[in-house]
Each structure stands twice: as structure tokens, then as C-alpha cells.
Design a protein around this motif. Structure first.
Motif: not given
Length: 589
Positions: A261-267
Motif C-alpha cells: 500500500h503506497i501513499e503519494i502526496k503532492t503540493p
């Protein structure tokens, strides 16, 4: 009408009260008179007193341009805190406030000091104890050494006055946040068993507080620069630069496979909908590139031209050209170069160079000219923009291992993603899938998602939780073993407890002597499936094309052959009719 005595007391109370207290009283009275739906709805709308400027109306005021970011964190034993949290998030979003719903058992310690507005709704269990799910969050607060001076908070506690330590967990959380320096913007609310009596006015007052603060924030930020937006790449796709915030293995100890499970956050906000995929351009592995350069007897820094650009050899083979699963057209071009007959079929470049070497040195440029560029790999997005926020995407990625002539290799993109560390930046873009969309909130859906095929259905379920409707949700999930491979088990069971997921049927093929798959569970529930289909349910299928999707097709045809409605066509033609009507939708690979 009020009696003279009551009216006089009422008017005297108004004279002695401030404008903020008028707002609170108005919300409280309005909340008490609002009808409940099923005894659990929370309606926080209210009409403020005439003397208050209509621009301050927390329901109709325009908050869409305000910079407020809210997190609503719930800790629950029976589901009531989550229901209230879900309703609060929904109301905040209706006002244009950016709000995320988070569970105390999955809350991340590193997010605490990043919060702007933190609202905690937590119940007290037993003799003043927090619910089991809330204990990790309590521990985060206890262990925190960071100042939360920039965090504004409010706490709503749920409890039972028949116990001596009424709402003790709420009191503890409220006290701990205050001691860490966070600013309390509203007094602790304490709900008894009939929690609506306190929860509704508490929420109304909270929204009023946010409305006032948002206007102040707007005045202070009118000269600030605008939020940056993602830039389109040359191909027209908007490329986002995201930081990995979570990369964990979903399988438990003893599993025969690894799924992450991978979570990627952006600005910046990500423009996507449930059903879409994220596209990634992975890099070739360093050891594989070095092996290719060695076989070619080529220096890493040798210059070569590809698609009109000059590259160093190492960078080209690492980042630009595909060296895995070369299609037959590339293999036959290589065969012409080396003057040999090579059997058709996909293979890797290092295997090709090892098994079919050229008798004379191949010019690097000549070889590069027959190679093709790396193409994106796509992964169904497992998050909901409404539930998880518009600035992050979640993935469910199965790690793959492939045995080749040159050794065991990890899957090209799955291996690339699996090895990403927290904090690493990875570019990606959104691949829209307009044919794989949720129907209206009042339509039933049947989701068939074995393995990583569950990813888009996690997105569907959380999206449906946020956009409440009357449509029922049924999930069929399958994997190898119950103990080690039940992905998102806690979340799915919580969604069942709160009534979002109405039916869940799981098949674990390696737990029994005779293997059981999702199609077998479908057959066991054939009568109920037919009722749902007759009622207009939309069927979704996601996962491997062969053999899973074909097996499901056959089982659906078998089930539909027993139907007593719309019998003018045979089952196979009826299934095609459902597909053409957009009621049987596949995303298979």
C-alpha cells in the motif's frame, strides 16, 4: 408563544449575551428542531439571528476561496464517532472547506504538527478507557515532543453518564492537545447516549467559528502568491511531483507473496476521480543496466543519440529505453543486426545479448536505434479525493518476481515502486478511465475485485461514504490466505459496521483443500445476485484478464441462465446487453 415570564427571561438573557453566544443559541435551538434520518443524521445548518450580517451565515457564506485545511479524526468502538465525523466532513465540504476524514488507528505521527485545524471526535469505552482503535492516536499525543502552536483544535467526546468517568477519553485528548501548545477554538463537547442533542449544536458552533476565522484569513492573505499548479508535460499530460508518505506491505507474516500500500502526496491538488489510474515511468535497475553495458563492452559515459537527444549510455539505458519484455518486432530487428535466427517471443535485452551474442562488436548507436522507449505502467488508484483529500493518491501494488536466464528479477514498475522510500519524490500522471465510473449514489453496485483488483473498489467505497445515497454496495474479494492476504480487512469491516458496505464475500484459495475463488462465492450467492441485478445494480470487475475475468464471465452467464426476468435472450446475450448498457463494466489487465 412564550409566557410573559419566559419571554422576559429570554430577552434578559439576550441582553446579557454576546453576538457569538447568540450564534451558539440559535444553532442549538435549530439543531434540536431538525428531524433526524434513521436517528443518526447530523444536520448542522441553522439560520442566524436577524441582527447578524448574512455574510457570516456559516451555511451560505462563501468559504471556497478560504485557505482553511481541516482534518476530522474519529476514534470509535461502535461506529457513532465515525458517523458524526463523516457528517461533519460532508458539511465542511459543502461549505468549500478542505476536509479529510481520518481514523485514529491509522493516523500518522508525522502529520500531527502539519495540521492546521484538527477536530477529534472520540468515544470513551468501558471504565474511562479509549476505544482500541483510538489507542495509537493517544500514544502519538503522549509521545509527541513537537510544539503544536500552529494547530487549532476542538474535541467532541462521546460517552455514557451512567459511568463515573464520563467522556474521559475526550477530556484526555482535549487536555493533551492543549498541553502540546495547540489552540483550542471551541470548548470540549460531551455527548451522552443521545449524542445528537450535543453534537448538532457543537458542530453548528464550530462551523460558525470557522466562518469567522476564514474571513480573517482571507483579509490577511489577499496579497499572497497563488497556490502552484502542476505543469503539463510535452505530451499534454499533467505531471505531478509527489512525495511518498507511506509504503507498507499489506500481507502479514507467512504470506507467499508481497503486496504494498503506497501513499503519494503532492503540493498541489490532483485532478482525478474514482476509477482512474496513475501512470508511472519507472527506471531500469542499476545492476541490469551495468550488465547490458558490460555485454556490449561499452563505457558508461559513452555518448549516443536517441530521438534527437544526446545521452550518456548509462543514463539512456537507465531512464529512457526499454530493456524488459522486448516485443518480437524489436527482437527480429536485433536478429537482423547479428545475422541470426532468433525464435519469436518476448525476452529481456540482457538475456538476448547473452543467448544470442553478435560475432562482431555491435555499434552502440546501431543497437540503440532499434530499441523502443520505456512506456508508462498504470495502477488503479485506491483512494478517494473526497475522503482522502485532493492532494494524495493511494496505490495497491503487487510485487512480482520473474525467473529469467540471467536470474530472478523483480517486476519492472512494481519493483521500482516497492523500493521507494518515504520522502522520495516520484513523478506520475493521471490516466482517466471514463468508462469505469460510479453510478448515481442511489444505484446498487456489485464489485468483483480479487487481489489488487480491490484497489478501485476501495476508492469507490470511500467515495460513496462521503457522498451518501441509498445505493447498496457489495464486494467480492479473493486472495490466497485469510490470515496473511486479506487486504484492507480492518477498513472493510469498519465500512460494514457503518453501513457503507452492505455485503462482503471473500474467497481464500489456499485455505482449503479444494481451491475457492470469487466466482465460487458468486455461485453460492446466485439468488441474491439475481435480485440485485433485477433491481438495476451495476456490476464492476477489476483484476487479471486471464483466467480470472473469463471465469467470472462464465459464472455470471451460469447465474443469469437461472433468472426469471427479461428472459427474451439467452444468458450470454443478456450479459452482453448489460455490458452495452454500462451495467457490466470491466477494468482487466
Amino acid at each position: 408563544m412564550l409566557s410573559d415570564e419566559k419571554r422576559n427571561r429570554f430577552l434578559q438573557l439576550l441582553k446579557e449575551s454576546t453576538k457569538d453566544e447568540w450564534v451558539w443559541m440559535s444553532g442549538y435551538l435549530s439543531a434540536l428542531t431538525q428531524p433526524s434520518i434513521g436517528g443518526s443524521s447530523v444536520d448542522v445548518s441553522f439560520t442566524p439571528p436577524v441582527s447578524i450580517d448574512s455574510g457570516n451565515d456559516p451555511l451560505h457564506g462563501n468559504l471556497k476561496t478560504q485557505p482553511i485545511q481541516c482534518s476530522v479524526v474519529y476514534g470509535t468502538e461502535t461506529g457513532n464517532s465515525k458517523k458524526l465525523g463523516t457528517e461533519l466532513v460532508k458539511k465542511l465540504k459543502e461549505l468549500g472547506v478542505s476536509a479529510k476524514l481520518k481514523s485514529t488507528d491509522t493516523y500518522k505521527a508525522k502529520d500531527l504538527k502539519e495540521e492546521e485545524y484538527l477536530f477529534v471526535i472520540v468515544s470513551t469505552h468501558g471504565d474511562g478507557e479509549p476505544p482500541q482503535a483510538a489507542k495509537p492516536f493517544i500514544q502519538i499525543l503522549a509521545d509527541s515532543k513537537d510544539s503544536l502552536a500552529k494547530v487549532k483544535f476542538a474535541v467532541l467526546g462521546l460517552g455514557d453518564t451512567s459511568y463515573p468517568l464520563f467522556c474521559q477519553t475526550g477530556e484526555d485528548v482535549d487536555s493533551m492537545l492543549s498541553k502540546l501548545g495547540a489552540e483550542r477554538i471551541q470548548p470540549l463537547g460531551k455527548c451522552d447516549v443521545d449524542f445528537d442533542l450535543v453534537a448538532k449544536p457543537w458542530m453548528s458552533e464550530l462551523i460558525s467559528q470557522l466562518n469567522a476565522r476564514s474571513k480573517t484569513a482571507t483579509t490577511q492573505n489577499t496579497t499572497q502568491t497563488q497556490t502552484p499548479i502542476a505543469k503539463p508535460a510535452s505530451g499534454g499530460k499533467v505531471v505531478y511531483e509527489g512525495s511518498v508518505v507511506t509504503n507498507i506491505v499489506l500481507n502479514d507474516i507467512g504470506a507467499s507473496k508481497s503486496t504494498r500500500h503506497i501513499e503519494i502526496k503532492t503540493p498541489v491538488p490532483i485532478d482525478y476521480q474514482p476509477g482512474d489510474s496513475a501512470g508511472f515511468l519507472a527506471y531500469n535497475r542499476d545492476e541490469e543496466v551495468n550488465r547490458i553495458l558490460s555485454l556490449l563492452k561499452t563505457d558508461r559515459e559513452s555518448r549516443v543519440t536517441y530521438k534527437g537527444e544526446t545521452w550518456m549510455a548509462y543514463d539512456l539505458f537507465r531512464k529512457k529505453v526499454s530493456v524488459r519484455f522486448l516485443p518480437d518486432r524489436v527482437i527480429q530487428k536485433y536478429a537482423t543486426l547479428v545475422g541470426k535466427e532468433i525464435p519469436s517471443g518476448k525476452t529481456d535485452l540482457d538475456v538476448l545479448l547473452t543467448l544470442h551474442p553478435s560475432e562482431k562488436k555491435i555499434e552502440l548507436q546501431t543497437l540503440v536505434d532499434v530499441l523502443e522507449p520505456i512506456v508508462p505502467r498504470y495502477y488503479s488508484i485506491a483512494s478517494s479525493p473526497s475522503a482522502h483529500g485532493e492532494d494524495e493518491v493511494h496505490l495497491t501494488v503487487a510485487e512480482v518476481e520473474i525467473e529469467t536466464f540471467t536470474g530472478i528479477k523483480t517486476g519492472f514498475c512494481s519493483g521500482f515502486l516497492a523500493e521507494l522510500k518515504e520522502g522520495e519524490v516520484v513523478p506520475f500522471f493521471i490516466q482517466r478511465n471514463n468508462s469505469f465510473r460510479l453510478p448515481s449514489p442511489d444505484t446498487d453496485i456489485i464489485m468483483i475485485g480479487p487481489g489488487t483488483g480491490v484497489a478501485p473498489f476501495r476508492s469507490f467505497l470511500f467515495e460513496r461514504e462521503q457522498n451518501a445515497g441509498n445505493g447498496r454496495n457489495w464486494l467480492f474479494f479473493g486472495e490466497r490466505n485469510f490470515v496473511s492476504d486479506f487486504y484492507y480487512q480492518t477498513e472493510l469491516l469498519e465500512l460494514m459496521d457503518t453501513g457503507v458496505l452492505h455485503r462482503l464475500n471473500a474467497a481464500f484459495s489456499r485455505d482449503t483443500k479444494q481451491k475457492v475463488y470469487v466466482q465460487d462465492r458468486m455461485g453460492e450467492n446466485a439468488a441474491e445476485l439475481l435480485k440485485w441485478i433485477e433491481n438495476g445494480a451495476v456490476i464492476y470487475l477489476c483484476g487479471s484478464k486471464d483466467p480470472m475475468s473469463k471465469d467470472v464471465d462464465r459464472k455470471l452467464i451460469e447465474i443469469l441462465s437461472e433468472r426469471t426476468f427479461d428472459t427474451g435472450k439467452d444468458a450470454s446475450d443478456y450479459l452482453k446487453e448489460l455490458e452495452e448498457a454500462g451495467r457490466y463494466i470491466k477494468d482487466v489487465y
